[in-house]
Design an enzyme around this catalytic site. Sequence first.
Site: not given
Ligand code: UDX
Ligand code: UDX
Length: 470
Positions: A30, A35, A120, A150, A154, A272, A279, A339
Amino acid sequence: MHIAVVGSGYVGLVAGACFADLGHEVILVDNDEQKLAALKKGEVPIHEKFLPELLQRHRGQRLTFSDDLHAAVLASDAVFIAVGTPPTEQGHADLSYVESVASSIPSAINGYKVIVEKSTVPVYTSEWVRKIILRNAAAPDSFDVASNPEFLREGTAVTDFLFPDRIVVGADNERCAAVLRAIYAPLTDGSYYKREDAIPQPDRAQIPPPLIVTSTKSAELIKHASNAFLAMKISFINAVASVCESVGANVQQVCQGIGSDSRIGPRFLNPGIGYGGSCFPKDLKAFREVARECGYEFRLLDEVMHINEEQRNRFLRKVRSALWTLRGKRLAVLGLAFKGGTDDIRESPAIMLVQTLLQEGCRISAYDPAAQERACEVLNSRVEFAESPYDAAQGADALLILTEWDEFAALDLHRLHSQLKYPIIIDGRNLYDPESMAALGFTYHSIGRPVVTPEVRSLAAEASPRAAKK
Ligand code: UDX
Ligand code: UDX
């Protein structure tokens, strides 16, 4: 296998810790020094079930942390790119972090390596990653680019990773696919699940999980299409809930009826206040833009997004219809995370609603079991943060439930009743059974179900708190 995971956010950190639990040697890279320092010290930067256990188990042994991308790539057979892909103003995915990582890889290619997209990303990203690596003088047969989307939610990301419904590997040749097959072998051959120290199996786990090999483009599309479909399912049921409200039907019963059809299934049919998170909102926009660029107007996705926004407005109208005017009203808010089960507030409908209610002149006292610190950075002193749900409810004109935390479904409702100034609950997550709430003396508004008002009956007459059913 030796694996580098670049980006130790919600996705990278979970993937890295789980790869280590499968027996691989993992370097998590990272560029955020704070972090890294926290991770090295043993801190866990995100709220994620089983993650503390896995980090504790492997930190400093099979799992190390570094800011040296070059050294990590040199030491690895596979490099997973898990940096963020935030949306641009136009709704495209911003791939500049992915590009920056890709351009740093070639100088460290010292043997065949597989570069894996874990973030993604839109279809065609793998082609771009390949071009960038070639442009920086890597030999064409010294690497391949794969897509391994993936599907982690969360809050349950660790179990989603270790007990997946399926593993998708997008690889355009067998040499590349073989590396990913080897990485996931402990899951696909079932050996991980026989271990005594394996993370406990959740309900509905499919063991061993299937590994589906596709082209890289198909894998990229599988990720966007899966998220779009799930968001569509949520918007669909939210739209049905609105119709239920108009005709006096009960959406919960409707869900039971339609969800029992195995072609539809009961999951992701909870109405809801709309979906949020890092995402769905961003991926829907990105998927629509990808489709548009390829010449297809994916209007269905526009409608999914429109229904989602409208769902928040409908909730605000419910608050107004329960309280009449809002200025000066004191509201208790339960839930700020997007959520339950997470401290993440990115695109949280709860936060958006709180911001609107503040603009309307409400005073808010809020409680969230995990997201309070993060919420404080956005809402700061405009919101009073409470120590418990009961604290938040003290003297409030009404209580709003905005996040589906399990603990909110198990509150002591007698106690809550006595804390509130008026026993009014507006539940954006349908955590309680309306009849029970009326019997307990609450005016109870929920989603897609009739509003109930207190039965004329003394609360004290109840022998014990009635367990409210989800
Ligand atoms: C991920 C995926 O990347 C995103 O596409 C998906 O839709 C959701 O999950 P997430 O893990 O939630 O994103 O992102 P974040 O928590 O912002 O973490 C990204 C990490 O990459 C950070 O710790 C940041 O410091 C690091 N980073 C970013 C690097 O190490 N190098 C970079 O150039 C940019
Ligand atoms: C989502 C996808 O489920 C996961 O596969 C992908 O990799 C990342 O995006 P996440 O964003 O962590 O995961 O949460 P998820 O459990 O999917 O919920 C997304 C949102 O939808 C939340 O705001 C949740 O409250 C809402 N939700 C989910 C509803 O309102 N109703 C439902 O029945 C399920």
